[in-house]
Design an enzyme around this catalytic site. Structure first.
Site, PDB file in Angstrom:
ATOM      1  N   ARG A 124     -56.477 -47.102 -30.526  1.00 57.60           N
ATOM      2  CA  ARG A 124     -57.336 -47.484 -29.362  1.00 57.60           C
ATOM      3  C   ARG A 124     -58.743 -46.969 -29.709  1.00 57.60           C
ATOM      4  O   ARG A 124     -58.828 -46.135 -30.349  1.00 57.60           O
ATOM      5  CB  ARG A 124     -56.825 -46.806 -28.317  1.00 57.60           C
ATOM      6  CG  ARG A 124     -55.316 -47.517 -27.794  1.00 57.60           C
ATOM      7  CD  ARG A 124     -54.985 -47.135 -26.389  1.00 57.60           C
ATOM      8  NE  ARG A 124     -55.290 -45.967 -25.947  1.00 57.60           N
ATOM      9  CZ  ARG A 124     -55.563 -45.715 -24.614  1.00 57.60           C
ATOM     10  NH1 ARG A 124     -55.989 -46.280 -24.090  1.00 57.60           N
ATOM     11  NH2 ARG A 124     -55.672 -44.257 -24.533  1.00 57.60           N
ATOM     12  N   LYS A 189     -46.091 -37.436 -33.242  1.00 58.69           N
ATOM     13  CA  LYS A 189     -46.086 -38.780 -33.214  1.00 58.69           C
ATOM     14  C   LYS A 189     -45.251 -39.594 -34.084  1.00 58.69           C
ATOM     15  O   LYS A 189     -45.330 -39.087 -35.367  1.00 58.69           O
ATOM     16  CB  LYS A 189     -47.663 -39.345 -33.250  1.00 58.69           C
ATOM     17  CG  LYS A 189     -47.818 -40.640 -32.740  1.00 58.69           C
ATOM     18  CD  LYS A 189     -49.321 -40.679 -32.382  1.00 58.69           C
ATOM     19  CE  LYS A 189     -50.174 -42.107 -32.414  1.00 58.69           C
ATOM     20  NZ  LYS A 189     -51.304 -42.048 -31.648  1.00 58.69           N
ATOM     21  N   ARG A 324     -53.147 -35.871 -22.456  1.00 54.83           N
ATOM     22  CA  ARG A 324     -52.613 -34.789 -23.167  1.00 54.83           C
ATOM     23  C   ARG A 324     -51.773 -33.944 -22.394  1.00 54.83           C
ATOM     24  O   ARG A 324     -51.924 -33.542 -21.073  1.00 54.83           O
ATOM     25  CB  ARG A 324     -53.623 -34.097 -23.859  1.00 54.83           C
ATOM     26  CG  ARG A 324     -54.618 -34.724 -24.671  1.00 54.83           C
ATOM     27  CD  ARG A 324     -54.196 -35.017 -25.942  1.00 54.83           C
ATOM     28  NE  ARG A 324     -54.961 -35.744 -26.868  1.00 54.83           N
ATOM     29  CZ  ARG A 324     -54.765 -37.236 -26.882  1.00 54.83           C
ATOM     30  NH1 ARG A 324     -53.891 -37.778 -26.296  1.00 54.83           N
ATOM     31  NH2 ARG A 324     -55.709 -37.859 -27.713  1.00 54.83           N
TER      32      ARG A 324
HETATM   33  P1  ATP Z   1     -54.344 -41.609 -26.809  1.00 52.01           P
HETATM   34  O1  ATP Z   1     -53.631 -40.905 -26.351  1.00 52.01           O
HETATM   35  O2  ATP Z   1     -55.737 -42.075 -26.159  1.00 52.01           O
HETATM   36  O3  ATP Z   1     -53.599 -43.067 -27.293  1.00 52.01           O
HETATM   37  P2  ATP Z   1     -54.292 -41.286 -29.641  1.00 52.01           P
HETATM   38  O4  ATP Z   1     -54.721 -40.020 -30.598  1.00 52.01           O
HETATM   39  O5  ATP Z   1     -52.767 -41.293 -29.640  1.00 52.01           O
HETATM   40  O6  ATP Z   1     -54.640 -41.061 -28.187  1.00 52.01           O
HETATM   41  P3  ATP Z   1     -54.309 -44.011 -30.692  1.00 52.01           P
HETATM   42  O7  ATP Z   1     -55.312 -44.725 -30.782  1.00 52.01           O
HETATM   43  O8  ATP Z   1     -53.006 -44.351 -29.880  1.00 52.01           O
HETATM   44  O9  ATP Z   1     -54.756 -42.607 -30.423  1.00 52.01           O
HETATM   45  O10 ATP Z   1     -53.677 -43.624 -32.131  1.00 52.01           O
HETATM   46  C1  ATP Z   1     -54.634 -43.338 -33.067  1.00 52.01           C
HETATM   47  C2  ATP Z   1     -54.485 -41.990 -33.563  1.00 52.01           C
HETATM   48  O11 ATP Z   1     -53.157 -41.746 -34.237  1.00 52.01           O
HETATM   49  C3  ATP Z   1     -55.540 -41.666 -34.814  1.00 52.01           C
HETATM   50  O12 ATP Z   1     -56.656 -41.117 -34.076  1.00 52.01           O
HETATM   51  C4  ATP Z   1     -54.790 -40.578 -35.507  1.00 52.01           C
HETATM   52  O13 ATP Z   1     -55.196 -39.118 -34.873  1.00 52.01           O
HETATM   53  C5  ATP Z   1     -53.253 -40.719 -35.217  1.00 52.01           C
HETATM   54  N1  ATP Z   1     -52.537 -41.398 -36.339  1.00 52.01           N
HETATM   55  C6  ATP Z   1     -53.166 -42.150 -37.320  1.00 52.01           C
HETATM   56  N2  ATP Z   1     -52.299 -42.710 -38.242  1.00 52.01           N
HETATM   57  C7  ATP Z   1     -51.096 -41.815 -37.786  1.00 52.01           C
HETATM   58  C8  ATP Z   1     -49.732 -41.668 -38.347  1.00 52.01           C
HETATM   59  N3  ATP Z   1     -49.526 -42.375 -39.414  1.00 52.01           N
HETATM   60  N4  ATP Z   1     -48.999 -40.898 -37.841  1.00 52.01           N
HETATM   61  C9  ATP Z   1     -49.232 -40.178 -36.415  1.00 52.01           C
HETATM   62  N5  ATP Z   1     -50.531 -40.066 -36.134  1.00 52.01           N
HETATM   63  C10 ATP Z   1     -51.415 -41.088 -36.608  1.00 52.01           C
END
Ligand code: ATP
Length: 326
Positions: A124, A189, A324
């Site tokens: 995002r 994640k 968060r």
């Molecule tokens: P939000 O809670 O706002 O969605 P988010 O950090 O989860 O925040 P997203 O846009 O959903 O943001 O996902 C992108 C983020 O996920 C990246 O900034 C990075 O930190 C993380 N990310 C990228 N690749 C991976 C991966 N393979 N596994 C886990 N996390 C990852």
């Protein structure tokens, strides 16, 4: 990128995917190129963080081997009638971008794109999704909704529910959802979701659902991922077929999209609540540089977050906010 060069690299990857030794001479003969050219390709595969090593007298080996995506295997358990078009890329910019680019050329309804590697997998708001070549699932599904974009507010959440269903079928029973679009296990994640759409305010609306799932364990230090992460194989404690997982995910996403089209987000609300990992908990909302603490009170019928802040329930829609655990 030179397509001949990419094709050669893919042929080498395919040969090495069995995890066995292949001599430089054999590879050069099979591809009709020099041993020096093979070595150059091997170096590029290593740059992609693939563990290809060379042993004198034996040749090159990719260890462990990888199961590359295979359209036939995927379609075996996912009826072709449900998928209008399945494209598999070895390397591409982003699977979402491929489908978005196709919108202007015609229908993208029930189109599925998979990639072994994305150069610029998206998250995002300009963030990214990183995945090592051949080690995850980078997948997008195109769907045309007749309704207006407003009716699709809960679709990202419903996608999370679809992913949880597919993961449960592989044996992962403890995955949770964090509003609006993350799949987590014990705060780590496992998968990310990115929904992009193009349409008129009165509809119809072309939706591209992008999903990234970590399947194999990534190197301990992965530059660019600044949050705890996990993967399917670590959680299960054994290897898993990426083709089976991909087809299970596609199947669940198509079922979810059909159901969403008929009933909207309400049909997914109970399951969302079951898996909402912050429900009833203190959380921090990051909005316009501000950090607001409150208690997560669930989501409403449209998929908006309900948060108790200073004794008032506030309705938060996704867009420019992040949530968060406090
Ligand atoms: P939000 O809670 O706002 O969605 P988010 O950090 O989860 O925040 P997203 O846009 O959903 O943001 O996902 C992108 C983020 O996920 C990246 O900034 C990075 O930190 C993380 N990310 C990228 N690749 C991976 C991966 N393979 N596994 C886990 N996390 C990852």
């Amino acid at each position: 990128m030179n397509t001949d060069y990419m094709h050669q690299r893919f042929q080498i990857l395919k040969l090495l995917s069995d995890g066995k030794f292949h001599s430089g001479e054999q590879l050069a003969k099979k591809l009709g190129i020099s041993r020096a050219a093979i070595w150059k390709h091997i170096q590029t595969l290593q740059d992609y963080q693939l563990d290809v090593h060379a042993v004198t007298g034996k040749g090159y080996r990719l260890s462990p081997g990888i199961e590359l995506f295979d359209a036939e295997k995927i379609l075996e358990s996912c009826p072709e009638s449900e998928i209008q078009d399945l494209q598999i890329f070895t390397e591409t910019t982003s699977t979402n971008e491929i489908i978005l680019d196709q919108i202007s050329h015609g229908s993208i309804h029930r189109h599925v794109v998979l990639a072994e590697y994305q150069e610029s997998g998206r998250g995002r708001r300009g963030r990214y999704w990183l995945s090592r070549l051949g080690s995850g699932i980078c997948l997008s599904v195109g769907w045309r909704f007749e309704g207006s974009p407003e009716t699709l507010m809960g679709l990202s959440l419903a996608t999370g529910v679809g992913l949880i269903r597919a993961l449960e079928k592989t044996g992962i029973q403890n995955a949770g959802l964090k509003w609006p679009n993350d799949v987590l296990v014990d705060g780590r994640k496992l998968a990310g979701i990115l929904l992009e759409m193009r349409g008129e305010s009165a509809g119809p609306c072309n939706v591209v659902l992008g999903v990234g799932i970590n399947v194999q364990r990534m190197p301990a230090r992965q530059e660019g991922i600044e949050q705890p992460r996990t993967d399917v194989e670590t959680l299960l404690g054994h290897k898993i077929s990426r083709n089976e997982l991909a087809s299970g995910v596609i199947k669940e996403l198509l079922i979810m999209l059909q159901r969403y089209q008929e009933h909207g987000f309400t049909a997914f609300l109970p399951e969302w609540n079951t898996h909402d990992c912050l429900l009833g908990q203190q959380a921090v909302l990051l909005r316009a540089g501000e950090e607001i603490t409150g208690t997560v009170h669930g989501v409403d019928q449209q998929g908006a977050l309900l948060m108790d802040i200073n004794g008032q329930t506030e309705r938060v829609i996704s867009g420019d906010v992040s949530l968060r655990k406090a």
